[in-house]
Structure formats: C-alpha cells, structure tokens
Design a protein around this motif. Structure first.
Motif, PDB file in Angstrom:
ATOM      1  N   ARG A  51       0.831  -1.216   0.000  1.00 17.89           N
ATOM      2  CA  ARG A  51       0.000   0.000   0.000  1.00 17.89           C
ATOM      3  C   ARG A  51       0.859   1.257   0.000  1.00 17.89           C
ATOM      4  O   ARG A  51       0.436   2.289  -0.524  1.00 17.89           O
ATOM      5  N   LEU A  54       1.874   1.919  -3.571  1.00 18.04           N
ATOM      6  CA  LEU A  54       0.789   2.409  -4.415  1.00 18.04           C
ATOM      7  C   LEU A  54       0.225   3.729  -3.909  1.00 18.04           C
ATOM      8  O   LEU A  54      -0.807   4.192  -4.392  1.00 18.04           O
ATOM      9  N   ASP A  55       0.860   4.306  -2.898  1.00 14.75           N
ATOM     10  CA  ASP A  55       0.434   5.608  -2.385  1.00 14.75           C
ATOM     11  C   ASP A  55      -0.973   5.588  -1.793  1.00 14.75           C
ATOM     12  O   ASP A  55      -1.687   6.581  -1.816  1.00 14.75           O
ATOM     13  N   VAL A  56      -1.386   4.423  -1.299  1.00 11.42           N
ATOM     14  CA  VAL A  56      -2.655   4.388  -0.569  1.00 11.42           C
ATOM     15  C   VAL A  56      -2.417   4.915   0.835  1.00 11.42           C
ATOM     16  O   VAL A  56      -3.237   5.624   1.406  1.00 11.42           O
ATOM     17  N   ILE A  57      -1.248   4.566   1.380  1.00 11.35           N
ATOM     18  CA  ILE A  57      -0.820   5.122   2.660  1.00 11.35           C
ATOM     19  C   ILE A  57       0.541   5.784   2.460  1.00 11.35           C
ATOM     20  O   ILE A  57       1.218   5.525   1.470  1.00 11.35           O
ATOM     21  N   ARG A  58       0.900   6.645   3.392  1.00  9.54           N
ATOM     22  CA  ARG A  58       2.128   7.433   3.235  1.00  9.54           C
ATOM     23  C   ARG A  58       3.172   7.004   4.257  1.00  9.54           C
ATOM     24  O   ARG A  58       2.825   6.724   5.413  1.00  9.54           O
ATOM     25  N   PRO A  74       0.442  10.358 -10.234  1.00 11.85           N
ATOM     26  CA  PRO A  74      -0.628   9.465 -10.713  1.00 11.85           C
ATOM     27  C   PRO A  74      -0.310   8.786 -12.046  1.00 11.85           C
ATOM     28  O   PRO A  74      -0.793   7.691 -12.312  1.00 11.85           O
ATOM     29  N   ARG A  77       0.963   5.279 -11.955  1.00 13.67           N
ATOM     30  CA  ARG A  77       0.033   4.223 -11.561  1.00 13.67           C
ATOM     31  C   ARG A  77      -0.675   3.590 -12.761  1.00 13.67           C
ATOM     32  O   ARG A  77      -1.210   2.487 -12.649  1.00 13.67           O
ATOM     33  N   ALA A  78      -0.666   4.276 -13.900  1.00 16.21           N
ATOM     34  CA  ALA A  78      -1.247   3.681 -15.105  1.00 16.21           C
ATOM     35  C   ALA A  78      -0.385   2.520 -15.596  1.00 16.21           C
ATOM     36  O   ALA A  78      -0.847   1.663 -16.342  1.00 16.21           O
ATOM     37  N   TYR A  82      -2.523  -3.716 -10.126  1.00 14.90           N
ATOM     38  CA  TYR A  82      -2.565  -3.964  -8.685  1.00 14.90           C
ATOM     39  C   TYR A  82      -3.745  -4.839  -8.313  1.00 14.90           C
ATOM     40  O   TYR A  82      -4.876  -4.577  -8.706  1.00 14.90           O
ATOM     41  N   LEU A 102     -12.426   0.735 -15.214  1.00 16.08           N
ATOM     42  CA  LEU A 102     -11.014   0.741 -14.809  1.00 16.08           C
ATOM     43  C   LEU A 102     -10.108   0.885 -16.032  1.00 16.08           C
ATOM     44  O   LEU A 102      -9.124   1.627 -16.008  1.00 16.08           O
ATOM     45  N   VAL A 105     -10.072   4.515 -17.362  1.00 14.04           N
ATOM     46  CA  VAL A 105      -9.266   5.443 -16.568  1.00 14.04           C
ATOM     47  C   VAL A 105      -7.774   5.217 -16.830  1.00 14.04           C
ATOM     48  O   VAL A 105      -6.980   6.148 -16.805  1.00 14.04           O
ATOM     49  N   ARG A 106      -7.418   3.972 -17.102  1.00 20.71           N
ATOM     50  CA  ARG A 106      -5.997   3.682 -17.340  1.00 20.71           C
ATOM     51  C   ARG A 106      -5.595   3.920 -18.783  1.00 20.71           C
ATOM     52  O   ARG A 106      -4.480   3.595 -19.178  1.00 20.71           O
TER      53      ARG A 106
END
Lengths: 305, 266
Positions: A51, A54-58, A74, A77-78, A82, A102, A105-106
């Motif tokens: 996480r 993937l920058d879900v948490i710092r 961002p 992330r494309a 994941y 999804l 967006v990618r």
C-alpha cells in the motif's frame, strides 16, 4: 542505493500507524523482469509495503521509487497492475462494466483483451459484482490487474480463493509476464504458492525484512526426502556414509533417507540394485524458511529477555 | 464528463431515482390537497394552527399564512420537510463519495488508478453536485406544474429563487458529508456531523427568530441563509446564497486538501 534501473526501490522505508509498527526500515530493490515473492505471515507488513508502493498510505520515513518515479505521481500508476489483498467489489454493477471503467481510466484496453482473460480464468463477467463468489471476485481482480499489460504487477495474496486449476492458469500468466521482461511483486503467506514462479523471495516478519533469497540457490541447498524400493533386500553399508545423506533407514528391500544438496551419489549407489519403485518428495523450501523465522524469533526473544 | 464523475453518477442512479420519485410524490400530494382546501382557507389555517401549537409552529415557520398559496407552499416544500428530505438525501450521497467506499474497501482500487487524489475528490463532488441538481430540477418542475394546477399563484421567479436556496442548502450539507468523509473516512462521523449541524441549525434558525438567547447563533446555521431572506415571498436573497455557495466551496477545498494528505483505509 545507486542502481537507478530498479523497478521498485525502497530505502529505509518505515510506516507506523500511531505507535503500532507496520513496517520498519525496508531497503529493497526489485529488478526489471524479476518475479519477486514477498512472504510472511498475516500482519507481518506485506500489505503495508504494497500500500505504500501504491500511495494508498504514506510512509512515516524513508524513500521509495516505483518505475523510476514517486508513487504519488498518478501517471506512474497507469503502468502498474494492482490486486488488493482484500478485494472488495459490491453493488449491482456488472463485473464487465466495472472492468471497462477501470480500463478507461488507465487509458483504454481492447474489449477482446478482457474477454480473453475472462476465458482463461473462466470468469463470468455478466454477474452483478455484489453477487460474485470469493473466487470469482479474485478472478475479476486478476483480470483488472493484468488487462492493461502493465510494466509492473503488484499482487497481494493473488492465489487466495482460487481453485487449483485456476491457480495454475494464474501462474502461467505470471510466467508470460516475466517472459516479456515485465516485473512482478507478489505476496503470499505460503512459500509453496510462489516458489515455482519466483526468482527471489523476501521474508518479512513483524514489520522487518529478515531475508532475501534466490529461489534457485535455495533449491540447490534444499533438503529432499527420498525413498527407494528394490526387488530384494539391500545391505545398509551400500548407502551409509554417502555425502549429504542423513536419517538413513534400511528395512529389508526399502531405503529411506534425507539428502542435502545434489542427489547424485545416492542415485549412483542405488543403481547397483534393481529399483522397483522410487519416491522423491519436492524439496521443502518452507522448512528452510522456517529456520529463518525461528532464528529471528529466538533473536527477538533474546532481545526482550 | 470525467470518467470518475460518470461512474459516481452511475453509483448514485438508484438513489437519485428513488429520492426524486419520493419527493415528487410527497410534494405533488400535498400541493393537490391545497387545491381541494383553498376555497376554505380559514379551516386550513385553523386546523394547522391547532395541530402545531407554540414552538412547533415556530419550527414550521410560523404558519400564520398557511391558508394562502405562498404560505402553504412555503410550509410544505421549503420550510421543514422539503429541506429535511433533501438534506438527508444529500448526506447519504455525500457519504457515498468517499467515506462509505473507504470503509467497505472499494475505494482502495480507485485510489490506485492514475487519478490524482485532488481530482478524485473533485470528480466525486461533481457527481454529487449533478446528482442533487437532477433531483432539484425535477422536483422544481413538479412544484411549478402542481402549484399552477392547484392555483397557488406564486410567481415562477420566486419558486425558482426558493428552490435554488433549497438546492444550495442540500449541496452544502452533502459537501459537509463528503468533506468529513474525505478528512476522516468514517461514515458514522460524517452522518453525525451532518445530523447535528442540520437539526441544531434548523432549530436555531426557526426558534431563534423569537428567542434572543439563541439568536446570536443563527449565523452558524446554513438554514439562516436560505430562510431568513424569505425567497418564496421576496425573491432572490443573492448575498445569502453567495454565503452558502462560498461556504460550500471552502468545505470542498478543505476536503480536497485533507484527502490529499492522509492514509486511506487504515
């Protein structure tokens, strides 16, 4: 670390949730084209690491780069596929519509690509997501992770909930990714699930990376249990004292033993007799890892004594 | 339209349809009752006053003129029940923007898409905005049609002004829910904040009108900027509406900045 070609690179990466340790001082580099197995029991810090990447948490401290960029960007992330450890899909939306969202967006995926993956994994995409079984949710998760042919796949417990046939198909997909020079980071709490596709494995325990090992080297060092059955009783002396041989049991026409490293001397010794039946168990890498674990534990216990 | 806004609207679709149908049925029914009673405004007035004594009457905005078209429309659509319903709807939709998917776990995958976190909040908010706007526009059309059918005689411009205020109040509270969700990621917290603020705000604005000891707090009530200007009677209270819109913008900015800084799903 100065190696700028690494796909995933962390240095002193640390995450505390308040006072609770999630991950401490992780320094790791995963190279292009590598399949990296990330192992540890539940709660060890695997998901925290993923996480963070993937920058879900710092992170609390330390630094990291993914595909040469900060995960906060961002755009990077494309280029990642994941699969979350606990994939939640809900609602009345059809799985196919969600996958299309999804993909859009990618940056778009051909419709054929989604169907092809669905066929391989035998996933039914016409069902509302809230009604999917655990195994089918996992399949949808895998499809979305693989569908845009990402340069890096980050898969958290990818095989959980999959039946054995689908697991095999999934492992084949991972091998294909490696063949095309792309990179995979996959976590598991069972080595057996990842050892056949991983080039290296890292073991994380209580928030710390305790070992990184090359799987081929590990297998070379691995312990095998071997059993021979001959057409007539054999003398114990014929096998005693062979290099690497342990736990020898000779009972009439059968021989059981454990062998470290290459089985060659044992094979040559057995060749003098007529073999009726032979059993060689898959090397138990898990056992080797358990020694790492127990060492670490002992160290830990000692530190707290 | 941004992909995530479109996706948000798809998620909201059932709720939007449900709330629209419900509110239109409620409004249409009450307005048609007026048509059958308007010839005897005294009865309507007296029965209403008997039903809602003292403080309750204040909560309903006084109701002294409930026998008139404009008074009746104010009481049923723009005083208590109309705002209450639309604010509830806004809070639910606002909650579903971030807090609900975060707690159920579905936000995690969205977060790992190549969408900037600020954009994620903004696009979700635009979804909320458009969703509420849809409900507001349809209910406005129903009110306009029903009130002209029932012969209430309220100028269209005034209905439009009042309805805009209703929409702005709902959007404000929807944005509160979204912002609390963006800041702390807890559905219950967001609902509590909206519930307490809305109820207390409404009470302070309506009862505070006649009670000096709480009237100082009226400026904190979003309803103050909707009800105080009496838009259904007097037309556009432009300044008040700008305050509501400005406060919403500040909340949205707070939401964007708060969400951009924190860990999600922990």
């Amino acid at each position: 670390m100065t190696d700028m070609t690494a796909v995933v690179e962390t240095e002193g990466l640390t995450k505390f949730y308040g006072k609770r340790r999630g991950l401490e001082d992780l320094t790791l580099a995963i190279q292009p084209g590598e399949v990296f197995g990330y192992l540890g029991p539940n709660g060890a810090g695997k998901t925290t690491t993923i996480r963070l990447l993937l920058d879900v948490i710092r992170p609390t401290s330390g630094r990291m780069s993914v595909l040469g960029a900060d995960p906060r960007d961002p755009k990077v992330r494309a280029r990642i596929g994941y699969l979350p450890g606990e994939l939640e899909l809900e609602g009345k939306e059809k799985a196919r519509d969600y996958l299309t969202f999804l993909a859009d967006v990618r940056g778009g995926v051909s419709r054929g690509r989604i169907d092809e993956l669905a066929e391989r994994l035998e996933a039914d995409l016409s069902v509302a997501m809230g009604k999917l079984s655990k195994g089918n949710k996992q399949k949808v998760g895998l499809i979305q992770a693989f569908m845009h042919d990402p340069e890096l796949l980050i898969l958290d417990e990818p095989t959980s909930g999959l039946d054995p046939l689908v697991q095999q198909e999934f492992l084949a997909m991972v091998r294909e990714v490696r063949t095309t020079g792309r990179t995979v980071l996959m976590s598991s709490h069972v080595l057996a699930e990842v050892e056949h596709v991983s080039d290296r494995v890292g073991i994380v325990r209580a928030g710390r990376l305790v070992a990184v090992e090359d799987v081929a080297a590990l297998r070379e060092r691995a312990v095998r249990k071997v059993e021979f059955h001959f057409d007539a009783p054999v003398p114990r002396e014929a096998f005693e004292g062979l290099p690497g041989l342990r736990d020898l049991v000779v009972e009439g026409a059968s021989v059981r033993c454990t062998i470290d490293g290459r089985p060659d001397p044992l094979i040559k010794a057995a060749a003098k007799f007529t073999t009726v039946h032979m059993v060689s168990a898959e090397p138990d890498l898990e056992e080797i890892f358990l020694t790492y674990y127990s060492d670490e534990e002992r160290h830990h216990a000692h530190a707290h004594a | 339209m941004p992909t995530l806004t479109l996706k948000t609207l798809k998620e909201y679709r059932r709720a939007i349809i449900g709330w629209t149908v419900g509110m239109c049925a409620f409004l249409g029914m009450y307005i048609s009752i007026y048509a059958s009673m308007k010839d005897s405004p005294d009865i309507l007035s007296r029965s209403a006053l008997a039903k809602y004594p003292g403080a309750l009457r204040d909560l309903m905005g006084g109701m002294l003129d409930i026998g008139t078209g404009v008074g009746y429309l104010q009481a049923i659509a723009y005083q208590m029940l109309g705002p209450l319903l639309l604010v509830m709807c806004a809070a639910i939709l606002g909650n579903r923007a971030i807090a609900a998917p975060e707690q159920s776990g579905t936000l995690e995958l969205t977060l790992t898409l190549p969408i900037d976190r600020k954009q994620l909040v903004l696009q979700r908010w635009v979804g909320l905005f458009l969703g509420l706007l849809t409900i507001a526009v349809i209910t406005l059309l129903v009110i306009l049609a029903a009130q002209s059918g029932a012969g209430m005689g309220v100028p269209v411009g005034h209905v439009l002004a009042a309805h805009t205020g209703l929409f702005l109040v709902a959007l404000f509270f929807g944005t509160v829910a979204l912002a609390v969700g963006a800041a702390v990621g807890r559905r219950q917290t967001a609902l509590t904040v909206v519930g307490v603020w809305a109820v207390a705000g409404y009470v302070v604005e309506t009862l505070g009108r006649n009670a000096d000891w709480i009237s100082w707090a009226r400026w904190l009530s979003p309803f103050h900027y909707f009800l105080d200007g009496r838009p259904l009677y007097a037309g556009w209270p432009v300044g008040d509406y700008l305050v509501l819109a400005g406060a919403t913008a500040v909340l949205l900015l707070t939401a964007v900045l708060a969400f951009d800084r924190r860990d999600v799903g922990v």
